[in-house]
Design a protein around this motif. Sequence first.
Motif, PDB file in Angstrom:
ATOM      1  N   ALA A  40     -20.068 -10.211 -21.544  1.00 18.73           N
ATOM      2  CA  ALA A  40     -18.896  -9.544 -21.535  1.00 18.73           C
ATOM      3  C   ALA A  40     -18.486  -7.657 -21.028  1.00 18.73           C
ATOM      4  CB  ALA A  40     -18.353  -9.933 -22.219  1.00 18.73           C
ATOM      5  N   CYS A  41     -18.170  -7.626 -20.013  1.00 16.88           N
ATOM      6  CA  CYS A  41     -18.653  -6.212 -19.505  1.00 16.88           C
ATOM      7  C   CYS A  41     -17.394  -5.010 -20.273  1.00 16.88           C
ATOM      8  CB  CYS A  41     -18.683  -5.530 -17.880  1.00 16.88           C
ATOM      9  SG  CYS A  41     -17.030  -6.218 -17.367  1.00 16.88           S
ATOM     10  N   CYS A  42     -15.990  -6.398 -20.536  1.00 11.85           N
ATOM     11  CA  CYS A  42     -14.779  -5.354 -21.321  1.00 11.85           C
ATOM     12  C   CYS A  42     -13.816  -6.283 -21.799  1.00 11.85           C
ATOM     13  CB  CYS A  42     -14.631  -3.848 -19.603  1.00 11.85           C
ATOM     14  SG  CYS A  42     -13.632  -5.144 -18.411  1.00 11.85           S
ATOM     15  N   GLY A  43     -12.673  -5.720 -21.853  1.00 12.16           N
ATOM     16  CA  GLY A  43     -12.356  -6.817 -22.713  1.00 12.16           C
ATOM     17  C   GLY A  43     -11.150  -7.021 -21.316  1.00 12.16           C
ATOM     18  N   PRO A  44     -10.683  -6.740 -20.539  1.00 10.82           N
ATOM     19  CA  PRO A  44      -9.858  -7.232 -19.353  1.00 10.82           C
ATOM     20  C   PRO A  44     -10.819  -8.221 -18.783  1.00 10.82           C
ATOM     21  CG  PRO A  44      -9.379  -4.493 -19.520  1.00 10.82           C
ATOM     22  CD  PRO A  44     -10.708  -5.150 -20.655  1.00 10.82           C
ATOM     23  N   CYS A  45     -11.498  -7.721 -18.293  1.00  9.04           N
ATOM     24  CA  CYS A  45     -12.588  -8.697 -17.410  1.00  9.04           C
ATOM     25  C   CYS A  45     -13.101 -10.353 -18.468  1.00  9.04           C
ATOM     26  CB  CYS A  45     -13.452  -8.696 -17.140  1.00  9.04           C
ATOM     27  SG  CYS A  45     -13.783  -6.983 -15.478  1.00  9.04           S
ATOM     28  N   SER A  46     -12.727 -10.218 -19.879  1.00  9.37           N
ATOM     29  CA  SER A  46     -13.000 -11.567 -20.473  1.00  9.37           C
ATOM     30  C   SER A  46     -12.387 -12.129 -20.245  1.00  9.37           C
ATOM     31  CB  SER A  46     -14.286 -10.831 -21.427  1.00  9.37           C
ATOM     32  OG  SER A  46     -13.433 -10.176 -22.797  1.00  9.37           O
ATOM     33  N   SER A  47     -10.379 -11.136 -20.239  1.00  5.51           N
ATOM     34  CA  SER A  47      -9.714 -11.862 -21.161  1.00  5.51           C
ATOM     35  C   SER A  47      -9.531 -13.513 -20.563  1.00  5.51           C
ATOM     36  CB  SER A  47      -8.821 -11.269 -20.924  1.00  5.51           C
ATOM     37  OG  SER A  47      -8.499 -10.567 -19.448  1.00  5.51           O
ATOM     38  N   TYR A  48      -9.368 -13.041 -19.485  1.00  6.11           N
ATOM     39  CA  TYR A  48      -8.971 -14.453 -18.932  1.00  6.11           C
ATOM     40  C   TYR A  48      -9.878 -15.164 -18.875  1.00  6.11           C
ATOM     41  CZ  TYR A  48      -9.253 -18.084 -14.696  1.00  6.11           C
ATOM     42  OH  TYR A  48      -9.415 -19.218 -13.873  1.00  6.11           O
ATOM     43  N   VAL A  49     -11.462 -15.082 -18.799  1.00  4.73           N
ATOM     44  CA  VAL A  49     -12.867 -15.823 -18.334  1.00  4.73           C
ATOM     45  C   VAL A  49     -12.484 -16.727 -20.135  1.00  4.73           C
ATOM     46  CG1 VAL A  49     -15.484 -16.083 -18.510  1.00  4.73           C
ATOM     47  CG2 VAL A  49     -13.813 -14.597 -17.289  1.00  4.73           C
ATOM     48  N   LEU A  50     -12.023 -16.281 -20.915  1.00  7.36           N
ATOM     49  CA  LEU A  50     -12.159 -16.876 -22.349  1.00  7.36           C
ATOM     50  C   LEU A  50     -11.112 -17.946 -22.249  1.00  7.36           C
ATOM     51  CD1 LEU A  50     -12.812 -14.078 -24.992  1.00  7.36           C
ATOM     52  CD2 LEU A  50     -14.348 -15.791 -24.791  1.00  7.36           C
ATOM     53  N   GLU A  51      -9.735 -17.102 -21.557  1.00  9.26           N
ATOM     54  CA  GLU A  51      -8.886 -18.358 -21.490  1.00  9.26           C
ATOM     55  C   GLU A  51      -9.022 -19.351 -21.218  1.00  9.26           C
ATOM     56  OE1 GLU A  51      -4.396 -16.909 -20.935  1.00  9.26           O
ATOM     57  OE2 GLU A  51      -5.408 -16.949 -19.053  1.00  9.26           O
ATOM     58  N   TYR A  52     -10.097 -19.282 -19.661  1.00  4.08           N
ATOM     59  CA  TYR A  52      -9.748 -20.556 -18.938  1.00  4.08           C
ATOM     60  C   TYR A  52     -11.221 -21.404 -19.726  1.00  4.08           C
ATOM     61  CZ  TYR A  52     -11.900 -22.283 -14.454  1.00  4.08           C
ATOM     62  OH  TYR A  52     -12.373 -23.113 -13.620  1.00  4.08           O
ATOM     63  N   LEU A  53     -12.335 -21.227 -19.864  1.00  6.80           N
ATOM     64  CA  LEU A  53     -13.157 -21.635 -21.059  1.00  6.80           C
ATOM     65  C   LEU A  53     -12.792 -22.165 -21.953  1.00  6.80           C
ATOM     66  CD1 LEU A  53     -16.073 -20.066 -19.054  1.00  6.80           C
ATOM     67  CD2 LEU A  53     -15.198 -22.004 -18.018  1.00  6.80           C
ATOM     68  N   LEU A 219      -3.008  -9.847 -17.858  1.00  8.47           N
ATOM     69  CA  LEU A 219      -3.414 -10.221 -19.257  1.00  8.47           C
ATOM     70  C   LEU A 219      -3.444  -8.754 -20.326  1.00  8.47           C
ATOM     71  CD1 LEU A 219      -5.695 -13.650 -19.834  1.00  8.47           C
ATOM     72  CD2 LEU A 219      -3.717 -13.025 -20.687  1.00  8.47           C
ATOM     73  N   SER A 220      -3.322  -7.663 -18.964  1.00 12.62           N
ATOM     74  CA  SER A 220      -4.396  -6.516 -19.449  1.00 12.62           C
ATOM     75  C   SER A 220      -2.706  -5.778 -19.778  1.00 12.62           C
ATOM     76  CB  SER A 220      -5.000  -5.965 -18.446  1.00 12.62           C
ATOM     77  OG  SER A 220      -6.193  -5.882 -18.098  1.00 12.62           O
ATOM     78  N   GLN A 221      -1.725  -6.295 -18.776  1.00 10.50           N
ATOM     79  CA  GLN A 221      -0.091  -5.659 -18.790  1.00 10.50           C
ATOM     80  C   GLN A 221       0.086  -6.492 -20.478  1.00 10.50           C
ATOM     81  OE1 GLN A 221       1.859  -6.238 -16.012  1.00 10.50           O
ATOM     82  NE2 GLN A 221       3.830  -4.826 -16.805  1.00 10.50           N
ATOM     83  N   GLU A 222       0.318  -7.169 -20.626  1.00 10.59           N
ATOM     84  CA  GLU A 222       0.585  -7.961 -21.528  1.00 10.59           C
ATOM     85  C   GLU A 222       0.493  -7.573 -22.586  1.00 10.59           C
ATOM     86  OE1 GLU A 222       0.541 -12.780 -23.885  1.00 10.59           O
ATOM     87  OE2 GLU A 222       0.218 -12.703 -21.707  1.00 10.59           O
ATOM     88  N   TYR A 223      -0.968  -7.013 -23.382  1.00 11.42           N
ATOM     89  CA  TYR A 223      -2.034  -6.770 -24.144  1.00 11.42           C
ATOM     90  C   TYR A 223      -2.310  -5.126 -23.870  1.00 11.42           C
ATOM     91  CZ  TYR A 223      -2.008 -11.461 -26.119  1.00 11.42           C
ATOM     92  OH  TYR A 223      -2.405 -13.074 -26.427  1.00 11.42           O
ATOM     93  N   GLY A 224      -1.256  -4.045 -23.165  1.00  5.91           N
ATOM     94  CA  GLY A 224      -1.407  -3.967 -23.470  1.00  5.91           C
ATOM     95  C   GLY A 224      -3.438  -3.061 -23.221  1.00  5.91           C
ATOM     96  N   MET A 225      -3.877  -3.606 -22.531  1.00  4.74           N
ATOM     97  CA  MET A 225      -4.965  -2.987 -22.371  1.00  4.74           C
ATOM     98  C   MET A 225      -5.478  -1.756 -21.787  1.00  4.74           C
ATOM     99  SD  MET A 225      -7.735  -6.357 -22.929  1.00  4.74           S
ATOM    100  CE  MET A 225      -6.126  -7.604 -21.726  1.00  4.74           C
ATOM    101  N   TYR A 226      -6.565  -0.990 -22.068  1.00  6.02           N
ATOM    102  CA  TYR A 226      -7.078  -0.022 -20.981  1.00  6.02           C
ATOM    103  C   TYR A 226      -7.981  -0.319 -19.957  1.00  6.02           C
ATOM    104  CZ  TYR A 226     -10.712   3.496 -19.529  1.00  6.02           C
ATOM    105  OH  TYR A 226     -11.425   4.099 -18.753  1.00  6.02           O
ATOM    106  N   ARG A 227      -7.622  -0.010 -19.137  1.00  7.63           N
ATOM    107  CA  ARG A 227      -8.517  -0.783 -17.571  1.00  7.63           C
ATOM    108  C   ARG A 227      -9.501   0.724 -16.738  1.00  7.63           C
ATOM    109  NH1 ARG A 227      -7.694  -5.584 -15.946  1.00  7.63           N
ATOM    110  NH2 ARG A 227      -8.712  -6.012 -13.742  1.00  7.63           N
ATOM    111  N   GLN A 228     -10.091   0.809 -17.199  1.00 13.61           N
ATOM    112  CA  GLN A 228     -11.155   1.259 -16.588  1.00 13.61           C
ATOM    113  C   GLN A 228     -11.310   2.101 -14.938  1.00 13.61           C
ATOM    114  OE1 GLN A 228     -12.499  -1.193 -18.028  1.00 13.61           O
ATOM    115  NE2 GLN A 228     -13.328  -2.588 -16.967  1.00 13.61           N
ATOM    116  N   THR A 229     -11.428   2.867 -14.082  1.00 10.09           N
ATOM    117  CA  THR A 229     -11.096   3.095 -12.763  1.00 10.09           C
ATOM    118  C   THR A 229     -12.101   3.484 -11.816  1.00 10.09           C
ATOM    119  OG1 THR A 229     -11.027   5.773 -13.302  1.00 10.09           O
ATOM    120  CG2 THR A 229      -9.206   4.733 -13.221  1.00 10.09           C
ATOM    121  N   TYR A 230     -13.207   3.204 -12.661  1.00  9.09           N
ATOM    122  CA  TYR A 230     -14.572   2.928 -11.742  1.00  9.09           C
ATOM    123  C   TYR A 230     -15.710   1.501 -12.449  1.00  9.09           C
ATOM    124  CZ  TYR A 230     -16.355   5.543 -16.050  1.00  9.09           C
ATOM    125  OH  TYR A 230     -17.169   6.522 -16.642  1.00  9.09           O
TER     126      TYR A 230
END
Length: 243
Positions: A40-53, A219-230
């Motif tokens: 996983a590269c970050c929390g936001p990207c892994s959030s859905y993947v964990l939810e899914y798998l 999920l990022s919005q729901e959990y108030g996660m920081y989302r990187q811009t690059y």
Amino acid sequence: MEKKINYQKILDELLAGLESEQKQADFSQHAPKPSLLLHACCGPCSSYVLEYLSKYFQITVLYYNPNIYPQEEYERRLAELKKLYEVFPPALDTGVKVVEYEYQPEQFYDAVGVREEPELANEPEKGERCRRCYKFRLERAAAYAAQNHFDYFCTSLSISPFKDAVKINELGVEIEGRLLAATATNAATAATVTETSTSPKWLFSDFKKKGGFKRSLELSQEYGMYRQTYCGCVYSMKNKEKL
């Protein structure tokens, strides 16, 4: 014209098979879920993947991202990932573990070779520089998965619209093949092998499909996660600043 591979369909078929096996096992005795090492590269990207798998696999997350620049950004993304998993039901309910490797950015520079080929620095995402970056992180994930007897390995990278799912999956298949060949060689010389390993399978994926990227934003919005811009590396940061 070469037929385009539907990686999501391959994953759907595998998950349907796993679900059927788990339902049949429930009638006799509890069967453990197959294990999955998820890079996983970050929390936001892994959030859905964990939810899914998490319904189908026992997941361990590997945070191996020496490409991220600067170190403060690397640490911020790691902290956000850990913070999410402390409250995120799919991680809590299934006991998701996090494995972190030491931050060593020289591993990234050695792997992508931009110093030797400076023209790669100005490439947009999905180019050769990115392919090399996918490759060395997947190789590290696969090695850890083999040494620790995981059934599957995968990465959350394909959830991003800016990542090339075809290159990611082609690399996964290539690395799986090398692991299988190495395991067969070790088995043939078992008398001299002191450290055993297994050959994990590559989990095909294109996590942006089925609304995966959109769900990660929610999920990022729901959990108030920081989302990187690059994306993460110094080259992607500078190229983003030019836009």
